[in-house]
Design a protein around this motif. Structure first.
Motif, mmCIF file in Angstrom:
data_model
loop_
_atom_site.group_PDB
_atom_site.id
_atom_site.type_symbol
_atom_site.label_atom_id
_atom_site.label_comp_id
_atom_site.label_asym_id
_atom_site.label_seq_id
_atom_site.Cartn_x
_atom_site.Cartn_y
_atom_site.Cartn_z
ATOM 1 N N SER A 161 12.493 -112.282 27.705
ATOM 2 C CA SER A 161 11.577 -112.991 28.586
ATOM 3 C C SER A 161 10.745 -111.968 29.334
ATOM 4 O O SER A 161 11.083 -110.779 29.374
ATOM 5 N N ALA A 162 9.647 -112.421 29.892
ATOM 6 C CA ALA A 162 8.770 -111.536 30.649
ATOM 7 C C ALA A 162 8.394 -112.206 31.954
ATOM 8 O O ALA A 162 8.367 -113.432 32.054
ATOM 9 N N SER A 163 8.106 -111.369 32.934
ATOM 10 C CA SER A 163 7.659 -111.881 34.220
ATOM 11 C C SER A 163 6.589 -110.967 34.790
ATOM 12 O O SER A 163 6.536 -109.770 34.474
ATOM 13 N N ARG A 164 5.745 -111.548 35.609
ATOM 14 C CA ARG A 164 4.695 -110.786 36.271
ATOM 15 C C ARG A 164 4.727 -111.172 37.746
ATOM 16 O O ARG A 164 3.974 -112.036 38.195
ATOM 17 N N PRO A 165 5.597 -110.520 38.502
ATOM 18 C CA PRO A 165 5.752 -110.879 39.905
ATOM 19 C C PRO A 165 4.605 -110.396 40.797
ATOM 20 O O PRO A 165 4.359 -110.986 41.857
ATOM 21 N N GLN A 166 3.920 -109.361 40.362
ATOM 22 C CA GLN A 166 2.770 -108.831 41.096
ATOM 23 C C GLN A 166 1.632 -108.582 40.117
ATOM 24 O O GLN A 166 1.844 -108.521 38.912
ATOM 25 N N ASP A 167 0.444 -108.416 40.657
ATOM 26 C CA ASP A 167 -0.753 -108.314 39.817
ATOM 27 C C ASP A 167 -0.642 -107.210 38.771
ATOM 28 O O ASP A 167 -1.088 -107.369 37.630
ATOM 29 N N ARG A 168 -0.044 -106.071 39.156
ATOM 30 C CA ARG A 168 -0.025 -104.926 38.262
ATOM 31 C C ARG A 168 1.384 -104.534 37.827
ATOM 32 O O ARG A 168 1.641 -103.389 37.512
ATOM 33 N N GLN A 169 2.275 -105.497 37.824
ATOM 34 C CA GLN A 169 3.647 -105.255 37.431
ATOM 35 C C GLN A 169 4.058 -106.249 36.360
ATOM 36 O O GLN A 169 3.868 -107.461 36.503
ATOM 37 N N PHE A 170 4.632 -105.723 35.291
ATOM 38 C CA PHE A 170 5.032 -106.557 34.160
ATOM 39 C C PHE A 170 6.442 -106.143 33.774
ATOM 40 O O PHE A 170 6.705 -104.959 33.565
ATOM 41 N N ILE A 171 7.343 -107.119 33.699
ATOM 42 C CA ILE A 171 8.748 -106.817 33.455
ATOM 43 C C ILE A 171 9.220 -107.544 32.206
ATOM 44 O O ILE A 171 8.937 -108.738 32.016
ATOM 45 N N LEU A 172 9.940 -106.833 31.377
ATOM 46 C CA LEU A 172 10.549 -107.405 30.177
ATOM 47 C C LEU A 172 12.054 -107.458 30.393
ATOM 48 O O LEU A 172 12.654 -106.464 30.785
ATOM 49 N N SER A 173 12.646 -108.617 30.156
ATOM 50 C CA SER A 173 14.054 -108.796 30.472
ATOM 51 C C SER A 173 14.806 -109.487 29.349
ATOM 52 O O SER A 173 14.220 -110.152 28.493
ATOM 53 N N SER A 174 16.116 -109.317 29.425
ATOM 54 C CA SER A 174 17.016 -110.078 28.584
ATOM 55 C C SER A 174 18.311 -110.282 29.343
ATOM 56 O O SER A 174 18.756 -109.391 30.068
ATOM 57 N N LYS A 175 18.914 -111.433 29.182
ATOM 58 C CA LYS A 175 20.199 -111.668 29.845
ATOM 59 C C LYS A 175 21.343 -111.097 29.018
ATOM 60 O O LYS A 175 22.330 -110.591 29.560
ATOM 61 N N LYS A 176 21.215 -111.186 27.692
ATOM 62 C CA LYS A 176 22.267 -110.678 26.800
ATOM 63 C C LYS A 176 21.611 -110.062 25.574
ATOM 64 O O LYS A 176 21.075 -110.769 24.714
ATOM 65 N N LEU A 177 21.681 -108.759 25.445
ATOM 66 C CA LEU A 177 21.042 -108.066 24.340
ATOM 67 C C LEU A 177 21.759 -108.302 23.017
ATOM 68 O O LEU A 177 22.993 -108.408 22.963
ATOM 69 N N LEU A 178 20.959 -108.353 21.955
ATOM 70 C CA LEU A 178 21.460 -108.440 20.594
ATOM 71 C C LEU A 178 21.166 -107.118 19.882
ATOM 72 O O LEU A 178 20.272 -106.367 20.297
ATOM 73 N N LEU A 179 21.879 -106.868 18.806
ATOM 74 C CA LEU A 179 21.612 -105.657 18.023
ATOM 75 C C LEU A 179 20.156 -105.619 17.564
ATOM 76 O O LEU A 179 19.520 -104.560 17.545
ATOM 77 N N SER A 180 19.624 -106.782 17.234
ATOM 78 C CA SER A 180 18.258 -106.866 16.712
ATOM 79 C C SER A 180 17.197 -106.592 17.771
ATOM 80 O O SER A 180 16.014 -106.497 17.453
ATOM 81 N N ASP A 181 17.609 -106.457 19.025
ATOM 82 C CA ASP A 181 16.651 -106.137 20.088
ATOM 83 C C ASP A 181 16.320 -104.645 20.132
ATOM 84 O O ASP A 181 15.410 -104.230 20.848
ATOM 85 N N SER A 182 17.036 -103.849 19.368
ATOM 86 C CA SER A 182 16.740 -102.418 19.321
ATOM 87 C C SER A 182 15.309 -102.194 18.847
ATOM 88 O O SER A 182 14.822 -102.894 17.958
ATOM 89 N N GLY A 183 14.659 -101.191 19.438
ATOM 90 C CA GLY A 183 13.300 -100.905 19.022
ATOM 91 C C GLY A 183 12.566 -100.095 20.080
ATOM 92 O O GLY A 183 13.145 -99.665 21.076
ATOM 93 N N PHE A 184 11.307 -99.910 19.828
ATOM 94 C CA PHE A 184 10.434 -99.159 20.726
ATOM 95 C C PHE A 184 9.516 -100.165 21.394
ATOM 96 O O PHE A 184 8.738 -100.850 20.734
ATOM 97 N N TYR A 185 9.618 -100.255 22.710
ATOM 98 C CA TYR A 185 8.872 -101.258 23.460
ATOM 99 C C TYR A 185 7.688 -100.594 24.168
ATOM 100 O O TYR A 185 7.846 -99.583 24.854
#
Lengths: 112, 113
Positions: free
Chosen positions: B65-89
């Motif tokens: 999931s993603a959130s943008r709490p402030q104009d110039r801030q962007f956050i990528l989140s997960s509650k429970k990571l999976l093996l398939s989430d590995s990668g370069f973000y």
């Protein structure tokens, strides 16, 4: 999907030679962009060509766009070892779209 | 001049653990913000983009999931990571006009074990 696809996937040339990479896409675009990525780093913008343009130059880079064939090419002239990187094309959708779709990239190796 | 910061640069997380990647932009206002994922030796997959605070568009269904709490801030989140989430973000921004070049951060390499 309007993702671009680059061709070839990998290219190896000698320093001083020219490198040509091609990109094909599927749907109408507003513009097409080329990016470079050094291994393990973020992408860096190289050049943007609008849908009403056919050719554009920037230093040793030459980009062409053929909207009838939905294709673009990136030519790097007089290549250098420092040009070794992955190159990606990215397509920007028509008015109303607000994201940029990237192709799978061409891995260029320039041998000194 | 504008700059983009993305962190952490590298992280190794166990399966089932949470995730938070953060991205901030300086020197511009009301940017469009993007999260991409790049699998090893592959192209970029657009995950989320945002045209304003609290406005998130998702391109693919996933464990993130993603959130943008402030104009110039962007956050990528997960509650429970999976093996398939590995990668370069990769986080990126561009002008609010919606067209033009993207400016990328240096990326976050996530390994899920």
């Amino acid at each position: 999907s309007q993702q671009g696809e680059e061709d070839p996937q990998a290219l190896s040339i000698q320093e001083g030679e020219n490198a040509t990479m091609n990109c094909s896409y599927k749907t109408s675009i507003n513009n097409l962009q080329w990016y470079r990525q050094n291994s393990g780093r973020g992408l860096v913008h190289l050049i943007l060509i609008r849908s009403n343009e056919r050719e554009k130059h920037s230093g040793r880079l030459r980009v062409t766009l053929d909207t009838s064939k939905k294709s673009s090419s990136l030519l790097i002239t007089a290549s250098r070892a420092a040009d070794t990187a992955s190159y990606f094309c990215a397509t920007d959708g028509v008015a109303g779209a607000n994201n940029l779709f990237f192709g799978t990239g061409t891995r260029l190796t320039v041998i000194p | 001049s504008q700059t983009i910061h993305q962190w952490p640069a590298t992280l190794v997380q166990p399966v089932g653990s949470p995730l938070s990647l953060e991205c901030t932009v300086e020197g511009t206002s009301n940017p469009n913000l993007y999260w991409y994922r790049q699998a090893a030796g592959r192209g970029l997959q657009l995950l989320f983009y945002s045209v304003g605070i609290g406005q998130i568009s998702s391109e693919v269904p996933q464990n993130l999931s993603a959130s943008r709490p402030q104009d110039r801030q962007f956050i990528l989140s997960s509650k429970k990571l999976l093996l398939s989430d590995s990668g370069f973000y990769l986080c990126a921004w561009r002008a609010s006009s919606g067209y033009g070049e993207l400016f990328f951060g240096e990326g976050s390499r996530l390994t899920v074990l």
